[in-house]
Design a protein around this motif. Sequence first.
Motif, PDB file in Angstrom:
ATOM      1  N   GLU A 152      -1.155   1.542   3.013  1.00  0.00           N
ATOM      2  CA  GLU A 152      -0.993   0.063   2.264  1.00  0.00           C
ATOM      3  C   GLU A 152      -1.016  -1.165   3.091  1.00  0.00           C
ATOM      4  N   ASN A 211      -3.836  -4.057   3.369  1.00  0.00           N
ATOM      5  CA  ASN A 211      -3.161  -5.574   3.384  1.00  0.00           C
ATOM      6  C   ASN A 211      -3.786  -6.504   4.346  1.00  0.00           C
ATOM      7  N   LYS A 271      -4.439 -11.448  -5.022  1.00  0.00           N
ATOM      8  CA  LYS A 271      -5.624 -10.884  -5.361  1.00  0.00           C
ATOM      9  C   LYS A 271      -5.835 -11.008  -6.884  1.00  0.00           C
ATOM     10  N   GLY A 324      -6.238  -4.116  -2.522  1.00  0.00           N
ATOM     11  CA  GLY A 324      -4.905  -4.214  -3.197  1.00  0.00           C
ATOM     12  C   GLY A 324      -5.352  -5.090  -4.502  1.00  0.00           C
ATOM     13  N   ALA A 341       2.734  -2.680  -3.132  1.00  0.00           N
ATOM     14  CA  ALA A 341       2.825  -1.950  -2.182  1.00  0.00           C
ATOM     15  C   ALA A 341       4.201  -2.545  -1.245  1.00  0.00           C
TER      16      ALA A 341
HETATM   17 MG   LIG Z   1      -1.606  -4.415  -0.950  1.00  0.00          MG
END
Ligand SMILES: [Mg+2]
Length: 616
Positions: free
Chosen positions: A52, A56, A102, A115, A120
């Motif tokens: 994760e 990112n 996002k 993502g 996360a």
């Molecule tokens: Mg993420």
Amino acid sequence: MLSEFWRKISASPAASDWDKTLNMSIRRLPPELINRIAAGEVVERPASALKELVENALDAGANQVAVRLYAGGLELIEVADDGCGMTPDEMRLALERHATSKLPEDAIDRITSFGFRGEALPSIASVSRLTVESRVRGADGWRIEIDHGAEAGEGPAALPPGTRIKVEGLFDKVPARRKFLRSPRSEYGACLDAVKRLAMARSDVGFTLEHDGRRVLTLAAAEPPARVAELLTHELDRHGIGIDCAREGMRLTGVISLPTFNRGVADQQFLFVNSRPVKDRLLVGALRGAYRDLIARDRHPIAALFLEIPLDEVDVNVHPAKTEVRFRDPQAVRGLIIGGLRRALDEESGRSAAREQAAAPVMWTSSAIYDQALDRHPGGSGGPAVEDSGIPAFAGMARIADEQRLFEPAPAARAEPAFEPVPAFPLGVARGQVAATYIVAEAEDGLVIVDQHAAHERLVLERMRAAREGGTVARQALLLPEVVELEEPDCDRLEGAAADLAELGLEVERFGPTAMLVRTVPAALGKTDIAGLLSDLAAEIADLGGPMSLRDKLDLVAATIACHGSVRAGRILSVAEMNALLREMEVTPRSGQCNHGRPTWVKLGHGEIEKLFGRK
Ligand SMILES: [Mg+2]
Ligand SMILES: Nc1ncnc2c1ncn2[C@@H]1O[C@H](COP(=O)(O)OP(=O)(O)OP(=O)(O)O)[C@@H](O)[C@H]1O
């Protein structure tokens, strides 16, 4: 060969889409969208947290990602990037549930970032001590610490533009989860795998990985083929096949291994959908399907495959870890993969891993044979010491060594006089049979050894396949139909497959709860143990499971029948029979490997023979 192919493929077009997700401010998602996001545990073990964090960093537009781990990530996971960074306000928001920068315009069905859920960071922060340091260009850096979900301080931080996230003591205070963690060593293995997958997905980004203070990976930005080559075994240069095919708006590129170059575990299969690493069942199944009958069921090919597909044809929002996807038209995807890989495998079918020049002498001087040779010539001085190559592809040759047959007096071997010149057949002319199992032939450029059972099995299968495609499978009626007793579930399976089997020339009928009646067998089969065949087939059908095309099924069944119908090791062949086998192998597709993925023949070139005798 491979490098040529790779050169043709440009950087993944999907990579440019990532830019669109940058420079967007973080916001809380509206509740109706939250409910549409696949919920679930994001963090299971260090590798999932690491995945994760790296995702990112990539979503933030990083050019360079540096990962540091201690004790397989159990003590520390740190990911530093040179991406867009966050302002202090954005950092606070990022740590809230369902806050994401996002998902522009709530476009959950057109996701181009890794993502999209805003889940996360807060998930990781709730089960560890998390420190976020971040700095946007032209501003100062800031640091926020969270201890198991609770704020634990913040303040200025000195760092270059970008973000650095530290996760310490993951699951330390969650005994229920801690219990399921494995040793640092195996957690480290999973972390390395996660980094490799993301590094393959984004070859345009540089990566470093450090474990317990030691640098284990340094990857400079590269084209996808070079990145993949760096992360897979270098043996693929010799044992790999480049893939590049397209269909109905989809494109599949990458590299797969020759069937003879396989592994006992499926850990070297890297699959990507629009640059997202996935472990999707449909894709894994399609990969398996492409190798069906070229590789034994407990062996696995190596592969890195990149599928590009229009965004509205695929849903990535179906799995909490985002590693599975749903295709709008699964059959089209399956067809592209099986069709494309199968074509590539067929084109390479004559190439057997065992034929590789460099490897042959290794096998030929492997210790068992060599020691035995010395026994017979006690005065013999030491020859080249060669280790076992350990490559599974050479199982066929290793078997010769194991059984120590090569130097036994072989009652079945008959020498054929050499004649000049040797006719120009690729597999040469038969010179004799060794141990009633191997045909030895002389070719213009070397010595050929053929495993007669493996080779013949392949020929029978290809013959049956060709006959089936031509719609003319010859069958042989049994004078007295044979009754075969089997377990009831096996009878059920065979009864269910009766129509498919009939197409292959094997006509069976139910004969009471625990027996089957066999009326005809495929003519290609000759005299055979029908009861054994039926019980193997029943086991085969039981294993098939899942959705499978009729063609795939018939192929599998045909392979089992072929195995029963082919010349066994131990059968003495006449010279005419041996030569007929060699000639048929030369014109039969896929004759370089048997139905279980082992080589059917090996060639020792003249140059290699000379080397063995120290003449070169
Ligand atoms: Mg993420
Ligand atoms: N390394 C980073 N650089 C810049 N911004 C980041 C970074 N890591 C996280 N963020 C910001 O924090 C937000 C929350 O991150 P988080 O991983 O929790 O959610 P997400 O990536 O949006 O969705 P998902 O839960 O699917 O990963 C991101 O949307 C992004 O704006």
